[in-house]
Write a protein that holds these residues in place. Sequence first.
Motif, PDB file in Angstrom:
ATOM      1  N   MET A   1      32.499  60.248 -22.433  1.00  0.00           N
ATOM      2  CA  MET A   1      33.469  59.176 -22.459  1.00  0.00           C
ATOM      3  C   MET A   1      34.118  59.139 -23.840  1.00  0.00           C
ATOM      4  SD  MET A   1      34.970  57.133 -20.506  1.00  0.00           S
ATOM      5  CE  MET A   1      33.894  57.398 -19.101  1.00  0.00           C
ATOM      6  N   GLY A   2      34.822  58.068 -24.149  1.00  0.00           N
ATOM      7  CA  GLY A   2      35.520  57.969 -25.421  1.00  0.00           C
ATOM      8  C   GLY A   2      37.006  57.774 -25.202  1.00  0.00           C
ATOM      9  N   LEU A   3      37.684  57.390 -26.228  1.00  0.00           N
ATOM     10  CA  LEU A   3      39.108  57.100 -26.160  1.00  0.00           C
ATOM     11  C   LEU A   3      39.916  58.363 -26.418  1.00  0.00           C
ATOM     12  CD1 LEU A   3      41.042  54.591 -25.978  1.00  0.00           C
ATOM     13  CD2 LEU A   3      41.128  54.667 -28.472  1.00  0.00           C
ATOM     14  N   ASP A   4      40.999  58.533 -25.682  1.00  0.00           N
ATOM     15  CA  ASP A   4      41.922  59.639 -25.925  1.00  0.00           C
ATOM     16  C   ASP A   4      43.073  59.097 -26.779  1.00  0.00           C
ATOM     17  OD1 ASP A   4      40.297  61.112 -24.260  1.00  0.00           O
ATOM     18  OD2 ASP A   4      41.492  60.660 -22.488  1.00  0.00           O
ATOM     19  N   SER A   5      43.261  59.653 -27.979  1.00  0.00           N
ATOM     20  CA  SER A   5      44.213  59.109 -28.937  1.00  0.00           C
ATOM     21  C   SER A   5      45.412  60.028 -29.120  1.00  0.00           C
ATOM     22  CB  SER A   5      43.516  58.909 -30.290  1.00  0.00           C
ATOM     23  OG  SER A   5      44.456  58.550 -31.282  1.00  0.00           O
ATOM     24  N   THR A   6      46.620  59.447 -29.061  1.00  0.00           N
ATOM     25  CA  THR A   6      47.864  60.194 -29.296  1.00  0.00           C
ATOM     26  C   THR A   6      48.429  59.907 -30.687  1.00  0.00           C
ATOM     27  OG1 THR A   6      49.189  58.435 -28.289  1.00  0.00           O
ATOM     28  CG2 THR A   6      48.419  60.197 -26.832  1.00  0.00           C
ATOM     29  N   GLU A   7      47.661  59.240 -31.534  1.00  0.00           N
ATOM     30  CA  GLU A   7      48.149  58.854 -32.865  1.00  0.00           C
ATOM     31  C   GLU A   7      48.628  60.055 -33.668  1.00  0.00           C
ATOM     32  OE1 GLU A   7      46.320  57.049 -37.039  1.00  0.00           O
ATOM     33  OE2 GLU A   7      45.254  56.724 -35.165  1.00  0.00           O
ATOM     34  N   VAL A   8      47.791  61.086 -33.768  1.00  0.00           N
ATOM     35  CA  VAL A   8      48.172  62.267 -34.539  1.00  0.00           C
ATOM     36  C   VAL A   8      49.255  63.054 -33.816  1.00  0.00           C
ATOM     37  CG1 VAL A   8      47.346  64.406 -35.595  1.00  0.00           C
ATOM     38  CG2 VAL A   8      45.869  62.387 -35.566  1.00  0.00           C
ATOM     39  N   SER A   9      49.201  63.056 -32.503  1.00  0.00           N
ATOM     40  CA  SER A   9      50.202  63.784 -31.718  1.00  0.00           C
ATOM     41  C   SER A   9      51.613  63.264 -31.992  1.00  0.00           C
ATOM     42  CB  SER A   9      49.872  63.673 -30.226  1.00  0.00           C
ATOM     43  OG  SER A   9      50.782  64.437 -29.463  1.00  0.00           O
ATOM     44  N   ARG A  10      51.744  61.957 -32.189  1.00  0.00           N
ATOM     45  CA  ARG A  10      53.070  61.395 -32.492  1.00  0.00           C
ATOM     46  C   ARG A  10      53.572  61.895 -33.843  1.00  0.00           C
ATOM     47  NH1 ARG A  10      50.539  56.819 -30.265  1.00  0.00           N
ATOM     48  NH2 ARG A  10      50.159  55.916 -32.328  1.00  0.00           N
ATOM     49  N   GLN A  11      52.669  62.005 -34.800  1.00  0.00           N
ATOM     50  CA  GLN A  11      53.059  62.566 -36.101  1.00  0.00           C
ATOM     51  C   GLN A  11      53.479  64.029 -35.946  1.00  0.00           C
ATOM     52  OE1 GLN A  11      53.073  60.871 -39.068  1.00  0.00           O
ATOM     53  NE2 GLN A  11      52.364  58.984 -38.100  1.00  0.00           N
ATOM     54  N   TRP A  12      52.665  64.768 -35.216  1.00  0.00           N
ATOM     55  CA  TRP A  12      52.915  66.197 -34.980  1.00  0.00           C
ATOM     56  C   TRP A  12      54.282  66.420 -34.325  1.00  0.00           C
ATOM     57  CZ3 TRP A  12      53.337  68.386 -30.032  1.00  0.00           C
ATOM     58  CH2 TRP A  12      53.350  69.791 -29.983  1.00  0.00           C
ATOM     59  N   ALA A  13      54.652  65.540 -33.402  1.00  0.00           N
ATOM     60  CA  ALA A  13      55.879  65.729 -32.637  1.00  0.00           C
ATOM     61  C   ALA A  13      57.142  65.338 -33.389  1.00  0.00           C
ATOM     62  CB  ALA A  13      55.795  64.925 -31.336  1.00  0.00           C
ATOM     63  N   THR A  14      57.009  64.523 -34.442  1.00  0.00           N
ATOM     64  CA  THR A  14      58.204  63.958 -35.065  1.00  0.00           C
ATOM     65  C   THR A  14      58.460  64.416 -36.502  1.00  0.00           C
ATOM     66  OG1 THR A  14      56.937  62.000 -35.770  1.00  0.00           O
ATOM     67  CG2 THR A  14      58.062  61.877 -33.640  1.00  0.00           C
ATOM     68  N   ARG A  15      57.479  65.035 -37.138  1.00  0.00           N
ATOM     69  CA  ARG A  15      57.676  65.410 -38.546  1.00  0.00           C
ATOM     70  C   ARG A  15      58.547  66.663 -38.673  1.00  0.00           C
ATOM     71  NH1 ARG A  15      55.527  61.930 -42.729  1.00  0.00           N
ATOM     72  NH2 ARG A  15      53.897  60.704 -41.708  1.00  0.00           N
ATOM     73  N   PRO A  16      59.601  66.613 -39.497  1.00  0.00           N
ATOM     74  CA  PRO A  16      60.399  67.820 -39.752  1.00  0.00           C
ATOM     75  C   PRO A  16      59.620  68.772 -40.655  1.00  0.00           C
ATOM     76  CG  PRO A  16      61.192  66.005 -41.089  1.00  0.00           C
ATOM     77  CD  PRO A  16      60.150  65.430 -40.170  1.00  0.00           C
ATOM     78  N   ASP A  17      60.076  70.012 -40.744  1.00  0.00           N
ATOM     79  CA  ASP A  17      59.354  71.036 -41.502  1.00  0.00           C
ATOM     80  C   ASP A  17      59.172  70.675 -42.966  1.00  0.00           C
ATOM     81  OD1 ASP A  17      58.996  72.535 -39.257  1.00  0.00           O
ATOM     82  OD2 ASP A  17      60.425  74.123 -39.800  1.00  0.00           O
ATOM     83  N   ASP A  18      60.143  69.986 -43.558  1.00  0.00           N
ATOM     84  CA  ASP A  18      60.023  69.696 -44.990  1.00  0.00           C
ATOM     85  C   ASP A  18      59.004  68.591 -45.285  1.00  0.00           C
ATOM     86  OD1 ASP A  18      61.410  67.491 -44.078  1.00  0.00           O
ATOM     87  OD2 ASP A  18      63.094  67.697 -45.466  1.00  0.00           O
ATOM     88  N   GLN A  19      58.411  68.000 -44.240  1.00  0.00           N
ATOM     89  CA  GLN A  19      57.345  67.017 -44.419  1.00  0.00           C
ATOM     90  C   GLN A  19      55.974  67.587 -44.062  1.00  0.00           C
ATOM     91  OE1 GLN A  19      58.199  63.302 -42.413  1.00  0.00           O
ATOM     92  NE2 GLN A  19      60.289  63.220 -43.217  1.00  0.00           N
ATOM     93  N   ARG A  20      55.918  68.888 -43.779  1.00  0.00           N
ATOM     94  CA  ARG A  20      54.670  69.537 -43.360  1.00  0.00           C
ATOM     95  C   ARG A  20      54.159  70.448 -44.482  1.00  0.00           C
ATOM     96  NH1 ARG A  20      54.189  69.820 -37.490  1.00  0.00           N
ATOM     97  NH2 ARG A  20      55.855  68.562 -36.568  1.00  0.00           N
ATOM     98  N   PHE A  21      52.840  70.438 -44.698  1.00  0.00           N
ATOM     99  CA  PHE A  21      52.253  71.226 -45.775  1.00  0.00           C
ATOM    100  C   PHE A  21      51.060  72.019 -45.241  1.00  0.00           C
ATOM    101  CE2 PHE A  21      54.532  67.730 -47.564  1.00  0.00           C
ATOM    102  CZ  PHE A  21      55.182  68.280 -48.659  1.00  0.00           C
ATOM    103  N   LEU A  22      50.940  73.245 -45.703  1.00  0.00           N
ATOM    104  CA  LEU A  22      49.915  74.142 -45.166  1.00  0.00           C
ATOM    105  C   LEU A  22      48.546  73.926 -45.813  1.00  0.00           C
ATOM    106  CD1 LEU A  22      51.908  77.492 -44.844  1.00  0.00           C
ATOM    107  CD2 LEU A  22      51.501  75.725 -43.114  1.00  0.00           C
ATOM    108  N   THR A  23      48.521  73.448 -47.040  1.00  0.00           N
ATOM    109  CA  THR A  23      47.253  73.231 -47.726  1.00  0.00           C
ATOM    110  C   THR A  23      47.260  71.873 -48.407  1.00  0.00           C
ATOM    111  OG1 THR A  23      47.940  74.136 -49.878  1.00  0.00           O
ATOM    112  CG2 THR A  23      47.125  75.711 -48.218  1.00  0.00           C
ATOM    113  N   MET A  24      46.060  71.384 -48.712  1.00  0.00           N
ATOM    114  CA  MET A  24      45.949  70.123 -49.432  1.00  0.00           C
ATOM    115  C   MET A  24      46.530  70.242 -50.829  1.00  0.00           C
ATOM    116  SD  MET A  24      44.588  67.501 -47.796  1.00  0.00           S
ATOM    117  CE  MET A  24      43.646  66.500 -48.940  1.00  0.00           C
TER     118      MET A  24
END
Length: 369
Positions: A1-24
């Motif tokens: 059981m457990g909750l299915d969360s779309t929180e991160v998915s919304r970030q993944w779907a809407t961030r343009p490339d210049d807001q994405r980083f490959l490493t910390m």
Amino acid sequence: MGLDSTEVSRQWATRPDDQRFLTMQDLYQSVKGRRDVSRQYDAALEDMQFGYDDKTVFAINPKTEEKVAFNNWSFGQAASLVKAPAGYLRTLPPILAAANLKYNVFDAFEKGTRADLRMLQTTDAGTGVSELRSVNATTYGRVWDEQVVRLCQEHIDLSKWKVPHASYASKNPLLATTLYASDRDCYIFLVNEDQPVEVPGDNGKDTLFRGVIIGNSEVGARTLFYKWFLYREVCDNRIIWGMQDVEEVRIKHSSGAPHRFKKEFAPAIAQIGDASTGQLVSAVKEARRFEVGKDLSEVHEWLAKKPGFTKGLAKEVATRAELEEGNPRCLWNLVQGATSLAKDKQHQDTRMVLEQSGSALMKYAEARV
């Protein structure tokens, strides 16, 4: 059981490339570079002045007399603080928008609505052009994105905690990443896939993984928060399946936020790296063994005394636990029942409170280990 969360998915779907980083480290260099060319100052409301040109409205720094352009976010903040309709002002020519802001500042000062403002000005190192990134009340307590990311680097073992796997990661790593930052916020999602947590399940063992989400906005667009949890799977589009045992800390950017960042947030992040899988397994085993009452009436009474639960909600959770898990007296099943019931709640705040209250029940098992 457990909750299915779309929180991160919304970030993944809407961030343009210049807001994405490959490493910390890439993420850190971006937010640090931004802090290095930013400065905060307070200004008395009566000293605020606005100018305009053919294209835009700008503020005049009362300390340096620089002309500093608003961005969309800071313009909305400034308008809101002096009770001007930002949406309407954006439809006006700059000369009229500036005149309306000036009038509302004067009106607010006369009424004593606002006394001082806290400004964040950032200057482009290449062009020398300054931008006003935020306008807040002086009660705003700024926690810099650079502080948050640096804390993660210092306390999280990045050889174990990583961006979750995606089947397309080698072909399109920017799309696969879950490290984000814009001029308004930073957002981090990391998982520990190399150290699964094997817990007792209904049919032998259940394999869970640990995840953490951390976010902040140094301009006031979101609260500072971290969310630690167990989960079953993260799919390619970043939906988190089977999220459970959520622990969360949220800090509003009030005047005490910088202090709370040091006293509450930093220790919480440090604990992520120190979390023991053995302790988690023992707690789950005990939660499966521990029966909180001999019958449903005792279960209802026990649960209703716990933070976040009313008598009515206690009955709902126990009913859901019996329907989906079988034994409503078992603490583990009650946790799952609360998580499942949260899915049915329409409002996000109500869901979040129920999820947190359900997850908090695990401390009664942890205390028995």
